[in-house]
Design a protein around this motif. Structure first.
Motif, PDB file in Angstrom:
ATOM      1  N   LYS A 279      -7.940   6.510  14.275  1.00 41.56           N
ATOM      2  CA  LYS A 279      -7.696   6.179  12.880  1.00 41.56           C
ATOM      3  C   LYS A 279      -7.568   4.675  12.700  1.00 41.56           C
ATOM      4  O   LYS A 279      -6.932   3.991  13.501  1.00 41.56           O
ATOM      5  CB  LYS A 279      -6.416   6.869  12.386  1.00 41.56           C
ATOM      6  CG  LYS A 279      -6.528   8.379  12.330  1.00 41.56           C
ATOM      7  CD  LYS A 279      -5.268   8.992  11.736  1.00 41.56           C
ATOM      8  CE  LYS A 279      -5.405  10.501  11.629  1.00 41.56           C
ATOM      9  NZ  LYS A 279      -4.186  11.123  11.053  1.00 41.56           N
ATOM     10  N   ARG A 280      -8.165   4.180  11.629  1.00 42.29           N
ATOM     11  CA  ARG A 280      -8.073   2.754  11.335  1.00 42.29           C
ATOM     12  C   ARG A 280      -6.738   2.441  10.655  1.00 42.29           C
ATOM     13  O   ARG A 280      -6.112   3.309  10.052  1.00 42.29           O
ATOM     14  CB  ARG A 280      -9.231   2.326  10.437  1.00 42.29           C
ATOM     15  CG  ARG A 280     -10.576   2.377  11.138  1.00 42.29           C
ATOM     16  CD  ARG A 280     -11.682   1.892  10.238  1.00 42.29           C
ATOM     17  NE  ARG A 280     -11.906   2.800   9.123  1.00 42.29           N
ATOM     18  CZ  ARG A 280     -12.765   2.566   8.143  1.00 42.29           C
ATOM     19  NH1 ARG A 280     -13.457   1.446   8.129  1.00 42.29           N
ATOM     20  NH2 ARG A 280     -12.922   3.435   7.175  1.00 42.29           N
ATOM     21  N   LEU A 281      -6.324   1.205  10.742  1.00 42.28           N
ATOM     22  CA  LEU A 281      -5.053   0.793  10.156  1.00 42.28           C
ATOM     23  C   LEU A 281      -5.125   0.840   8.637  1.00 42.28           C
ATOM     24  O   LEU A 281      -6.170   0.560   8.036  1.00 42.28           O
ATOM     25  CB  LEU A 281      -4.701  -0.627  10.604  1.00 42.28           C
ATOM     26  CG  LEU A 281      -4.421  -0.818  12.103  1.00 42.28           C
ATOM     27  CD1 LEU A 281      -4.197  -2.296  12.389  1.00 42.28           C
ATOM     28  CD2 LEU A 281      -3.195  -0.005  12.530  1.00 42.28           C
ATOM     29  N   ARG A 282      -4.009   1.190   8.002  1.00 36.55           N
ATOM     30  CA  ARG A 282      -3.901   1.154   6.542  1.00 36.55           C
ATOM     31  C   ARG A 282      -3.567  -0.283   6.142  1.00 36.55           C
ATOM     32  O   ARG A 282      -2.403  -0.658   5.998  1.00 36.55           O
ATOM     33  CB  ARG A 282      -2.836   2.136   6.062  1.00 36.55           C
ATOM     34  CG  ARG A 282      -3.117   3.584   6.461  1.00 36.55           C
ATOM     35  CD  ARG A 282      -1.937   4.481   6.124  1.00 36.55           C
ATOM     36  NE  ARG A 282      -1.696   4.565   4.706  1.00 36.55           N
ATOM     37  CZ  ARG A 282      -2.226   5.490   3.906  1.00 36.55           C
ATOM     38  NH1 ARG A 282      -3.045   6.407   4.409  1.00 36.55           N
ATOM     39  NH2 ARG A 282      -1.943   5.521   2.632  1.00 36.55           N
ATOM     40  N   GLU A 285      -1.468  -0.998   2.883  1.00 36.47           N
ATOM     41  CA  GLU A 285      -0.044  -0.718   3.057  1.00 36.47           C
ATOM     42  C   GLU A 285       0.622  -1.807   3.894  1.00 36.47           C
ATOM     43  O   GLU A 285       1.745  -2.234   3.619  1.00 36.47           O
ATOM     44  CB  GLU A 285       0.115   0.645   3.743  1.00 36.47           C
ATOM     45  CG  GLU A 285       1.542   1.144   3.875  1.00 36.47           C
ATOM     46  CD  GLU A 285       2.091   1.689   2.575  1.00 36.47           C
ATOM     47  OE1 GLU A 285       3.316   1.923   2.511  1.00 36.47           O
ATOM     48  OE2 GLU A 285       1.310   1.875   1.624  1.00 36.47           O
ATOM     49  N   GLN A 286      -0.086  -2.286   4.908  1.00 32.82           N
ATOM     50  CA  GLN A 286       0.461  -3.316   5.779  1.00 32.82           C
ATOM     51  C   GLN A 286       0.714  -4.611   5.006  1.00 32.82           C
ATOM     52  O   GLN A 286       1.757  -5.259   5.183  1.00 32.82           O
ATOM     53  CB  GLN A 286      -0.513  -3.556   6.929  1.00 32.82           C
ATOM     54  CG  GLN A 286      -0.047  -4.590   7.944  1.00 32.82           C
ATOM     55  CD  GLN A 286      -1.050  -4.764   9.070  1.00 32.82           C
ATOM     56  OE1 GLN A 286      -1.841  -3.866   9.347  1.00 32.82           O
ATOM     57  NE2 GLN A 286      -1.030  -5.923   9.708  1.00 32.82           N
ATOM     58  N   ILE A 287      -0.219  -4.979   4.119  1.00 37.14           N
ATOM     59  CA  ILE A 287      -0.049  -6.200   3.331  1.00 37.14           C
ATOM     60  C   ILE A 287       1.126  -6.071   2.376  1.00 37.14           C
ATOM     61  O   ILE A 287       1.924  -7.013   2.195  1.00 37.14           O
ATOM     62  CB  ILE A 287      -1.349  -6.510   2.562  1.00 37.14           C
ATOM     63  CG1 ILE A 287      -2.468  -6.846   3.535  1.00 37.14           C
ATOM     64  CG2 ILE A 287      -1.138  -7.635   1.556  1.00 37.14           C
ATOM     65  CD1 ILE A 287      -3.825  -6.979   2.891  1.00 37.14           C
ATOM     66  N   VAL A 288       1.279  -4.883   1.756  1.00 36.81           N
ATOM     67  CA  VAL A 288       2.390  -4.661   0.829  1.00 36.81           C
ATOM     68  C   VAL A 288       3.725  -4.814   1.548  1.00 36.81           C
ATOM     69  O   VAL A 288       4.666  -5.432   1.028  1.00 36.81           O
ATOM     70  CB  VAL A 288       2.264  -3.264   0.181  1.00 36.81           C
ATOM     71  CG1 VAL A 288       3.538  -2.911  -0.588  1.00 36.81           C
ATOM     72  CG2 VAL A 288       1.068  -3.212  -0.751  1.00 36.81           C
TER      73      VAL A 288
END
Length: 485
Positions: A279-282, A285-288
């Motif tokens: 699975k690729r990173l979200r 969501e990470q930036i938020v």
């Protein structure tokens, strides 16, 4: 790897070819449905046909879109292409200016007659469907903004978002994604304006076609309470959104806790792959989280229902409530639950045994596909190339024929042969009906073909092969079958 040799151009002597080799199938479909006769009888706008009749103009605009054009100006490319003229069996076709003048001849009544002509042809397509097709007709309506930057278009308005343009109403048969009616309005008009009138026309059309049950769906703008009793007496089922009015919110707040049930939405039943991919990173969501933005997360959903009588109704109806529990976070810290509860309300006349509260919510959410239908119509029909509201309305209706012909081509497929062949053809039929307009045009219609004129026939010789050619040939073979009366 891309190292082309010396390239030169030359014109062929006698051979003629077009890029959209699939339009011959569409022309054969319109002929099979007697579409030209329906159009000419519905809108007698001309006293003399010198040289074009009404069907010539309507088919000219629709075929332009199916052959790769995007606007009225592209008609000039079609009419100056001798191969295209031979492909459609015409000595000449109307130019863009003449096509625009034709749209300006329409009155409101003429536009309604034209939509009814399309619907009569549509019923011939519906008659070719299996018996279970007529179990249920789901009719949806929604408005959309057709923006324009022009300053001299009569009838434009500005909406609450500051967008200038028109605000057409689109009434669709959700089963097949066909636009039954389109009504153009000023850009500042509410979504539900005139919707009850077109709902009634669509109900009658579906009943005349043989549908045994009719369901209306729409968002909160279409919960027209003055019509609910009338539709219920007519045995029409409906599921509409309802505004979160203070009295409804108060009822929801005072409900006993035992009245609420957890809503569990069914996930896809697809089998997991044997070798699951990483699975690729979200990243969003990470930036938020990294920037410490306020984040709203859905933690759970609950449903309940109660009986409610709107002010303009003489009977009570079921109101299903959906409560969304929202958690607020900032960075890695949980702040607090959202202070004001998030409620969604849906009103319906469906019986509890036939349609539980969970199913009401699912049906109401399913109408979100109407947004996809409208986005597809914006690729071909929902635009404003002319100078006033009525002529643009006429153009929208005429151009919607291109989308209708695409859907009808899919509906005309009748699975036959062995069980495996019937299953494969049924999948292909569903795929064509659900296909985007540009995908259908580029994948199935845009197949280069040589045009060979014979004494009594016209031959389309396909010049290349790809898997989508099989779909085109399947559609063509089914269109040639005799229609079921």
């Amino acid at each position: 790897m891309i190292t082309p040799p010396n390239i030169q151009y030359e014109l062929a002597d006698k051979q003629q070819a077009i890029a959209a080799g699939g339009i011959g199938t569409i022309l054969q479909l319109s002929k099979q449905l007697d579409l030209r006769n329906e159009i000419n009888q519905a809108i007698p706008l001309f006293k003399l046909h010198l040289p074009y009749d009404e069907a010539d103009h309507v088919m000219n605009i629709a075929m332009n879109l199916l052959a790769g054009g995007n606007c009225l100006e592209h008609l000039e490319d079609r009419r100056s292409d001798e191969a295209y003229l031979n492909a459609v069996g015409a000595e000449r076709i109307p130019d863009p200016t003449t096509a625009g003048d034709f749209c300006r001849r329409f009155s409101d009544t003429d536009i309604l007659h034209l939509m009814n002509a399309f619907n009569r042809a549509r019923q011939r397509v519906w008659k070719q469907q299996p018996e279970e097709f007529f179990d249920l007709a789901i009719i949806e309506a929604d408005g959309t903004q057709v923006e324009t930057s022009a300053e001299k278009k009569q009838g434009i308005g500005i909406n609450y978002k500051g967008q200038w343009g028109y605000h057409p109403l689109v009434v669709t048969l959700a089963n097949t994604r066909e636009p039954l009616f389109i009504a153009n309005r000023s850009g500042n008009r509410p979504s539900h304006e005139h919707s009850a009138f077109y709902f009634d026309l669509a109900i009658k059309r579906c009943r005349d076609a043989g549908f045994r049950k009719v369901v209306l769906r729409g968002d909160t703008d279409f919960s027209l309470t003055e019509n609910l009793d009338r539709w219920t007496d007519d045995e029409v089922e409906f599921v509409f959104g309802l505004d979160a009015m203070p009295n409804l919110v108060k009822i929801a707040d005072n409900l006993d806790e035992s009245a609420w049930k957890t809503l569990r939405r069914r996930r896809s039943e697809k089998k997991p792959p044997e070798k699951p991919r990483a699975k690729r990173l979200r990243l969003k969501e990470q930036i938020v989280v990294e920037n410490g933005y306020l984040n709203k997360r859905l933690a759970g959903e609950r449903i309940a229902e109660f009986d409610y009588q709107p002010g303009k109704c003489n009977r009570t109806y079921r109101v299903v409530m959906l409560h969304k529990e929202v958690h607020l976070t900032r960075g890695q810290m949980r702040l607090f639950d959202k202070e004001e509860p998030v409620y969604f309300f849906y009103i319906t006349n469906a019986a509890k045994k036939a349609k539980p509260a969970r199913q009401v919510v699912i049906d109401a959410n399913a109408r979100c596909n109407q947004e996809n239908n409208i986005s597809q119509l914006k690729q071909c029909a929902l635009c404003a190339p002319l100078n006033d509201l009525r002529s643009n309305w006429a153009y929208m209706v005429i151009a919607s024929l291109a989308w209708n012909l695409k859907v009808w081509a899919g509906l005309m497929i009748k699975p036959s042969g062995t069980s495996e062949q019937r299953l494969e053809q049924a999948k292909m039929k569903s795929k064509v009906i659900a296909m985007d307009f540009t995908t259908f045009r580029d994948r199935i219609l845009m197949i280069p073909a040589q045009i060979i004129r014979r004494s009594r026939s016209l031959l389309y010789r396909l010049l290349s092969y790809r898997p989508s050619v099989d779909v085109l040939l399947l559609i063509e073979s089914n269109i040639r079958r005799p229609l079921r009366c």
